[in-house]
Design a protein around this motif. Structure first.
Motif, PDB file in Angstrom:
ATOM      1  N   ALA A 104       0.823  -1.216   0.000  1.00 23.46           N
ATOM      2  CA  ALA A 104       0.000   0.000   0.000  1.00 23.46           C
ATOM      3  C   ALA A 104       0.855   1.262   0.000  1.00 23.46           C
ATOM      4  CB  ALA A 104      -0.921  -0.009   1.207  1.00 23.46           C
ATOM      5  N   LEU A 105       1.982   1.232   0.720  1.00 21.38           N
ATOM      6  CA  LEU A 105       2.828   2.418   0.825  1.00 21.38           C
ATOM      7  C   LEU A 105       3.423   2.817  -0.510  1.00 21.38           C
ATOM      8  CD1 LEU A 105       5.053   1.913   4.000  1.00 21.38           C
ATOM      9  CD2 LEU A 105       3.548   3.840   3.528  1.00 21.38           C
ATOM     10  N   GLU A 106       3.869   1.830  -1.268  1.00 23.00           N
ATOM     11  CA  GLU A 106       4.693   2.141  -2.431  1.00 23.00           C
ATOM     12  C   GLU A 106       3.983   1.971  -3.763  1.00 23.00           C
ATOM     13  OE1 GLU A 106       8.388   0.061  -2.009  1.00 23.00           O
ATOM     14  OE2 GLU A 106       8.841   1.047  -0.114  1.00 23.00           O
ATOM     15  N   MET A 107       2.743   1.446  -3.705  1.00 23.50           N
ATOM     16  CA  MET A 107       2.002   1.178  -4.936  1.00 23.50           C
ATOM     17  C   MET A 107       1.838   2.434  -5.797  1.00 23.50           C
ATOM     18  SD  MET A 107       0.731  -1.738  -5.847  1.00 23.50           S
ATOM     19  CE  MET A 107       1.078  -1.780  -7.570  1.00 23.50           C
ATOM     20  N   GLY A 108       1.611   3.579  -5.149  1.00 17.81           N
ATOM     21  CA  GLY A 108       1.254   4.792  -5.866  1.00 17.81           C
ATOM     22  C   GLY A 108       2.270   5.220  -6.909  1.00 17.81           C
ATOM     23  N   TYR A 109       3.531   4.946  -6.652  1.00 14.53           N
ATOM     24  CA  TYR A 109       4.550   5.475  -7.552  1.00 14.53           C
ATOM     25  C   TYR A 109       5.304   4.394  -8.308  1.00 14.53           C
ATOM     26  CZ  TYR A 109       4.090   8.593  -3.547  1.00 14.53           C
ATOM     27  OH  TYR A 109       3.619   9.329  -2.525  1.00 14.53           O
ATOM     28  N   ALA A 110       5.194   3.161  -7.825  1.00 18.05           N
ATOM     29  CA  ALA A 110       6.090   2.135  -8.331  1.00 18.05           C
ATOM     30  C   ALA A 110       5.908   1.890  -9.818  1.00 18.05           C
ATOM     31  CB  ALA A 110       5.858   0.832  -7.567  1.00 18.05           C
ATOM     32  N   ALA A 111       7.020   1.708 -10.513  1.00 20.21           N
ATOM     33  CA  ALA A 111       6.970   1.367 -11.922  1.00 20.21           C
ATOM     34  C   ALA A 111       7.997   0.276 -12.190  1.00 20.21           C
ATOM     35  CB  ALA A 111       7.276   2.595 -12.775  1.00 20.21           C
ATOM     36  N   GLY A 112       7.811  -0.448 -13.281  1.00 17.89           N
ATOM     37  CA  GLY A 112       8.792  -1.439 -13.708  1.00 17.89           C
ATOM     38  C   GLY A 112       9.006  -2.542 -12.685  1.00 17.89           C
ATOM     39  N   LEU A 113      10.283  -2.803 -12.410  1.00 15.83           N
ATOM     40  CA  LEU A 113      10.645  -3.910 -11.529  1.00 15.83           C
ATOM     41  C   LEU A 113      10.092  -3.702 -10.117  1.00 15.83           C
ATOM     42  CD1 LEU A 113      12.243  -6.534 -11.808  1.00 15.83           C
ATOM     43  CD2 LEU A 113      14.230  -5.340 -10.896  1.00 15.83           C
ATOM     44  N   HIS A 114      10.090  -2.443  -9.677  1.00 12.69           N
ATOM     45  CA  HIS A 114       9.573  -2.111  -8.351  1.00 12.69           C
ATOM     46  C   HIS A 114       8.109  -2.526  -8.231  1.00 12.69           C
ATOM     47  CE1 HIS A 114       8.966   1.305  -5.164  1.00 12.69           C
ATOM     48  NE2 HIS A 114       8.810   0.104  -4.664  1.00 12.69           N
ATOM     49  N   ARG A 115       7.337  -2.216  -9.275  1.00 17.36           N
ATOM     50  CA  ARG A 115       5.922  -2.556  -9.286  1.00 17.36           C
ATOM     51  C   ARG A 115       5.749  -4.069  -9.240  1.00 17.36           C
ATOM     52  NH1 ARG A 115       2.115  -3.207 -13.280  1.00 17.36           N
ATOM     53  NH2 ARG A 115       0.004  -2.532 -12.765  1.00 17.36           N
ATOM     54  N   GLN A 116       6.566  -4.767 -10.041  1.00 16.56           N
ATOM     55  CA  GLN A 116       6.502  -6.225 -10.033  1.00 16.56           C
ATOM     56  C   GLN A 116       6.832  -6.776  -8.652  1.00 16.56           C
ATOM     57  OE1 GLN A 116       9.128  -7.584 -13.099  1.00 16.56           O
ATOM     58  NE2 GLN A 116       7.771  -6.960 -14.753  1.00 16.56           N
ATOM     59  N   ALA A 117       7.799  -6.110  -7.993  1.00 14.18           N
ATOM     60  CA  ALA A 117       8.194  -6.565  -6.659  1.00 14.18           C
ATOM     61  C   ALA A 117       7.012  -6.454  -5.696  1.00 14.18           C
ATOM     62  CB  ALA A 117       9.373  -5.747  -6.136  1.00 14.18           C
ATOM     63  N   LEU A 118       6.198  -5.432  -5.859  1.00 12.62           N
ATOM     64  CA  LEU A 118       5.039  -5.273  -4.981  1.00 12.62           C
ATOM     65  C   LEU A 118       3.999  -6.355  -5.272  1.00 12.62           C
ATOM     66  CD1 LEU A 118       4.636  -1.403  -4.833  1.00 12.62           C
ATOM     67  CD2 LEU A 118       5.908  -2.937  -3.338  1.00 12.62           C
ATOM     68  N   PHE A 119       3.840  -6.689  -6.554  1.00 10.56           N
ATOM     69  CA  PHE A 119       2.942  -7.794  -6.869  1.00 10.56           C
ATOM     70  C   PHE A 119       3.492  -9.098  -6.303  1.00 10.56           C
ATOM     71  CE2 PHE A 119       0.826  -5.042  -9.941  1.00 10.56           C
ATOM     72  CZ  PHE A 119      -0.484  -5.421  -9.726  1.00 10.56           C
ATOM     73  N   ALA A 120       4.809  -9.243  -6.360  1.00  6.29           N
ATOM     74  CA  ALA A 120       5.422 -10.446  -5.795  1.00  6.29           C
ATOM     75  C   ALA A 120       5.173 -10.490  -4.286  1.00  6.29           C
ATOM     76  CB  ALA A 120       6.914 -10.472  -6.093  1.00  6.29           C
ATOM     77  N   THR A 121       5.204  -9.322  -3.640  1.00  6.87           N
ATOM     78  CA  THR A 121       4.843  -9.252  -2.226  1.00  6.87           C
ATOM     79  C   THR A 121       3.411  -9.758  -2.052  1.00  6.87           C
ATOM     80  OG1 THR A 121       6.188  -7.251  -2.080  1.00  6.87           O
ATOM     81  CG2 THR A 121       4.781  -7.750  -0.212  1.00  6.87           C
ATOM     82  N   GLY A 122       2.546  -9.358  -3.010  1.00  2.00           N
ATOM     83  CA  GLY A 122       1.166  -9.827  -2.992  1.00  2.00           C
ATOM     84  C   GLY A 122       1.072 -11.341  -3.130  1.00  2.00           C
ATOM     85  N   VAL A 123       1.946 -11.919  -3.944  1.00  5.45           N
ATOM     86  CA  VAL A 123       1.949 -13.372  -4.107  1.00  5.45           C
ATOM     87  C   VAL A 123       2.286 -14.047  -2.779  1.00  5.45           C
ATOM     88  CG1 VAL A 123       3.134 -15.308  -5.204  1.00  5.45           C
ATOM     89  CG2 VAL A 123       2.505 -13.303  -6.567  1.00  5.45           C
ATOM     90  N   VAL A 124       3.320 -13.518  -2.095  1.00  7.41           N
ATOM     91  CA  VAL A 124       3.712 -14.078  -0.793  1.00  7.41           C
ATOM     92  C   VAL A 124       2.528 -14.016   0.177  1.00  7.41           C
ATOM     93  CG1 VAL A 124       5.216 -13.769   1.210  1.00  7.41           C
ATOM     94  CG2 VAL A 124       6.133 -13.477  -1.087  1.00  7.41           C
ATOM     95  N   LEU A 125       1.887 -12.858   0.203  1.00  3.79           N
ATOM     96  CA  LEU A 125       0.737 -12.645   1.080  1.00  3.79           C
ATOM     97  C   LEU A 125      -0.391 -13.610   0.727  1.00  3.79           C
ATOM     98  CD1 LEU A 125      -0.031 -10.641   3.289  1.00  3.79           C
ATOM     99  CD2 LEU A 125      -1.014  -9.195   1.537  1.00  3.79           C
ATOM    100  N   PHE A 126      -0.613 -13.765  -0.561  1.00  2.00           N
ATOM    101  CA  PHE A 126      -1.681 -14.637  -1.043  1.00  2.00           C
ATOM    102  C   PHE A 126      -1.441 -16.075  -0.599  1.00  2.00           C
ATOM    103  CE2 PHE A 126      -3.893 -17.249  -4.084  1.00  2.00           C
ATOM    104  CZ  PHE A 126      -5.098 -16.598  -4.212  1.00  2.00           C
ATOM    105  N   VAL A 127      -0.195 -16.522  -0.728  1.00  3.80           N
ATOM    106  CA  VAL A 127       0.133 -17.891  -0.338  1.00  3.80           C
ATOM    107  C   VAL A 127      -0.107 -18.074   1.160  1.00  3.80           C
ATOM    108  CG1 VAL A 127       2.041 -19.529  -0.079  1.00  3.80           C
ATOM    109  CG2 VAL A 127       1.750 -18.262  -2.225  1.00  3.80           C
ATOM    110  N   ILE A 128       0.323 -17.071   1.968  1.00  2.00           N
ATOM    111  CA  ILE A 128       0.141 -17.154   3.418  1.00  2.00           C
ATOM    112  C   ILE A 128      -1.346 -17.225   3.766  1.00  2.00           C
ATOM    113  CG2 ILE A 128       0.410 -15.921   5.597  1.00  2.00           C
ATOM    114  CD1 ILE A 128       3.049 -14.834   4.529  1.00  2.00           C
ATOM    115  N   ILE A 129      -2.144 -16.316   3.186  1.00  2.00           N
ATOM    116  CA  ILE A 129      -3.558 -16.269   3.519  1.00  2.00           C
ATOM    117  C   ILE A 129      -4.299 -17.494   2.987  1.00  2.00           C
ATOM    118  CG2 ILE A 129      -5.699 -14.988   3.076  1.00  2.00           C
ATOM    119  CD1 ILE A 129      -4.171 -12.452   3.486  1.00  2.00           C
ATOM    120  N   GLY A 130      -3.899 -17.953   1.786  1.00  2.00           N
ATOM    121  CA  GLY A 130      -4.487 -19.173   1.239  1.00  2.00           C
ATOM    122  C   GLY A 130      -4.250 -20.353   2.169  1.00  2.00           C
TER     123      GLY A 130
END
Lengths: 282, 278
Positions: free
Chosen positions: A241-267
């Protein structure tokens, strides 16, 4: 079956499938956006890395995994005993009329927006910790306190339902052999409701892991693995949430990857919770 | 029949739901068409982007007949390249033009200045750029080392990627990392709020957002003020430039004029930027 009914059934099936489709799309989207990142940076240096500095190409998410873990653990330590005690009182000890008033009140707690909890945390809990216990105030402790209160409604209502589901004859049987109410509760009712209470704990855990707004406001969001409960901390959700607003390129992908980690944990949490709920029905 | 009475009502509710959903989706399609005709594209610095978006919105509100303004990010260098190649009508930069970009025509739309803020009761009044870098990189950890009342320094920073953080990294840190222990708040307001409540905190915000609940420290002996920014004595500044190649198109010129108008400049100064006296 007449035609109108058939029509309603078809429409409802479509509506039902829509929600499944939304879930499928979310999974697809998160993984599609996150997967290239794993290919480029590697799973090991992402999950195992301790330094998060996207501007310099360092994407170690371990501090955030640790942050989510500690904050959630703290919230459970505070929220589970409190919530279980409350459910026990409502189900076993409170007069009917008291319970009828208290139960809805606790459920109102679930309807308070998380930003309000965050704001109270920011204006009351953070300064209190800073002045009384030291450190900057933004801390694991502040987050755990706020989250511990936020998970109460989940904890209370699900364990209350589990306790109510224990047949009345169990209690009567205990009382008939001379046990008092406390003994009946601890030796029969609680063990009988065990799996439901566990499910309540796990669902509360899911809520604590997923909460974002309130945590951003009180956690301090520093990208370190906290060494004490007074250290600032950043969770996985806050990181996105903190960094989504500005992230582009690899940074943005890294945030989605963070989402994947979160998704696996919650799943994983949900699967565990479901298996407990199924055990209870059996 | 499983739902003898309510089947009919259910069906109509569902139908209504589907219709509503369908209708809300429609207007989105209809609007697409008129966008292509003569729109203006801005591209470049992500620090300038939010301000440009605000200006574009205000311009569209005030002059609904003008072509829409489309704002994209990409960074200062990408903005200069886009203006040079013609992919964007206007490039946005948050730095001075480089030697290779000199054929572009720059307009300073505003100056971004950072203020280092501390609690009102903090008795440290003047810091050098070196000291600030030391504090934020974690080498200086106690106010006592800076001549203040001894006690740990609580460092408040901004999230990676924000324009203010970008300016701070560029103007102060010079390639060094802000320490990972730093508290991260997600807005100028939150940083100010935190510093206002914590006597041991130090943070940075856009100059225009300093108010009397916090105190801005002098940097290298220079007070942070609109005057010292305009006179370029204060060092924590960077220009926000709009650049065009050759003569701007009439539409782009109109937008530029709006940005430099009293109203455009007022919007920028309200958002915390320093505008030139014109």
């Amino acid at each position: 079956m007449n035609r109108k009914e058939k029509f309603a059934e078809v429409v409802l099936t479509v509506v039902g499938l829509t929600s499944v489709a939304v879930l499928a799309l979310i999974i697809f989207f998160i993984f599609r956006e996150g997967a290239p990142f794993f290919a480029e940076v590697g799973l090991g240096s992402f999950i195992g890395g301790t330094k998060w500095s996207p501007g310099k190409g360092q994407f170690g998410v371990l501090p955030m995994i640790a942050g989510s873990f500690f904050v959630t653990l703290g919230a459970l330590v505070i929220g589970v005993p409190l919530g279980l005690g409350c459910a026990l009182y409502l189900s076993e000890f409170a007069p009917k009329r008291t319970a009828a008033i208290l139960k809805p009140l606790i459920e109102i707690l679930a309807g308070i927006p998380s930003v309000v909890f965050g704001f109270i945390g920011l204006t009351v809990i953070v300064p209190l910790i800073r002045d009384r216990l030291g450190g900057p105030g933004f801390s694991v402790l502040a987050s755990a306190l706020v989250l511990g209160i936020m998970i109460l409604p989940t904890m209370v209502s699900i364990s209350y339902d589990a306790l109510r589901a224990v047949p009345q004859v169990y209690r009567e049987g205990m009382l008939a052999v001379g046990a008092n109410r406390w003994q009946a509760v601890t030796s029969v009712v609680l063990p009988a409701a065990r799996s439901g209470i566990l499910a309540a704990g796990i669902l509360s855990m899911g809520r604590a892991v997923g909460e974002t707004m309130a945590v951003i406001m009180v956690a301090g969001n520093a990208t370190i693995i906290p060494g004490s409960v007074l250290d600032p901390v950043r969770t996985l959700t806050s990181n996105i949430a903190l960094e989504m607003g500005y992230a582009a390129g690899l940074h943005r992908q890294a945030l989605f990857a963070t989402g994947v980690v979160l998704f696996v944990i919650i799943g994983a949490l949900n699967i565990v919770a479901r298996s407990f709920v199924r055990n209870r029905v059996r | 029949m499983r739902y003898p009475k309510s089947g009919r009502r259910l069906a109509s509710v569902c139908l209504l739901l589907c219709l509503t959903l369908g209708l809300t989706a429609l207007p989105g399609c209809a609007r697409r068409g008129d966008k292509a005709a003569g729109s203006i594209t801005l591209a470049g610095s992500t620090s300038v982007q939010p301000f440009a978006e605000m200006l574009a919105e205000e311009c569209a509100r005030k002059y609904p007949d003008r072509p829409p303004v489309n704002v994209q990010g990409g960074g200062s260098s990408a903005g200069a390249r886009a203006a040079l190649s013609g992919t964007a009508h206007i490039g946005m930069l948050s730095r001075e033009l480089a030697e290779s970009e000199k054929e572009l025509e720059p307009t300073v739309i505003a100056i971004d200045a950072l203020a280092l803020i501390v609690h009102r009761d903090n008795n440290v009044v003047d810091l050098t750029k070196e000291q600030i870098r030391g504090i934020f990189s974690g080498r200086i950890t106690d106010w006592g080392e800076l001549g203040g009342t001894p006690g740990p320094i609580h460092v408040i920073s901004r999230e990676e990627g924000s324009g203010t953080r970008g300016a701070f990294d560029e103007l102060i840190m010079g390639g060094e990392d802000v320490m990972a222990r730093a508290i991260v708040q997600d807005s100028n307001g939150a940083v100010r709020e935190t510093v206002a409540g914590d006597p041991r905190a130090i943070g940075y915000v856009s100059l225009g957002l300093v108010d009397d609940r916090v105190r801005a420290v002098k940097v290298d002996g220079v007070e942070a003020s609109v005057e010292s920014v305009r006179s370029r004595e204060y060092i924590l500044v960077r220009p926000f430039l709009f650049v065009v190649k050759g003569d701007p198109t009439p539409e782009a010129k109109e937008f530029l004029d709006f940005v430099l108008s009293e109203e455009g400049q007022r919007i920028l100064s309200e958002e915390g930027l320093v505008t030139e006296e014109r």
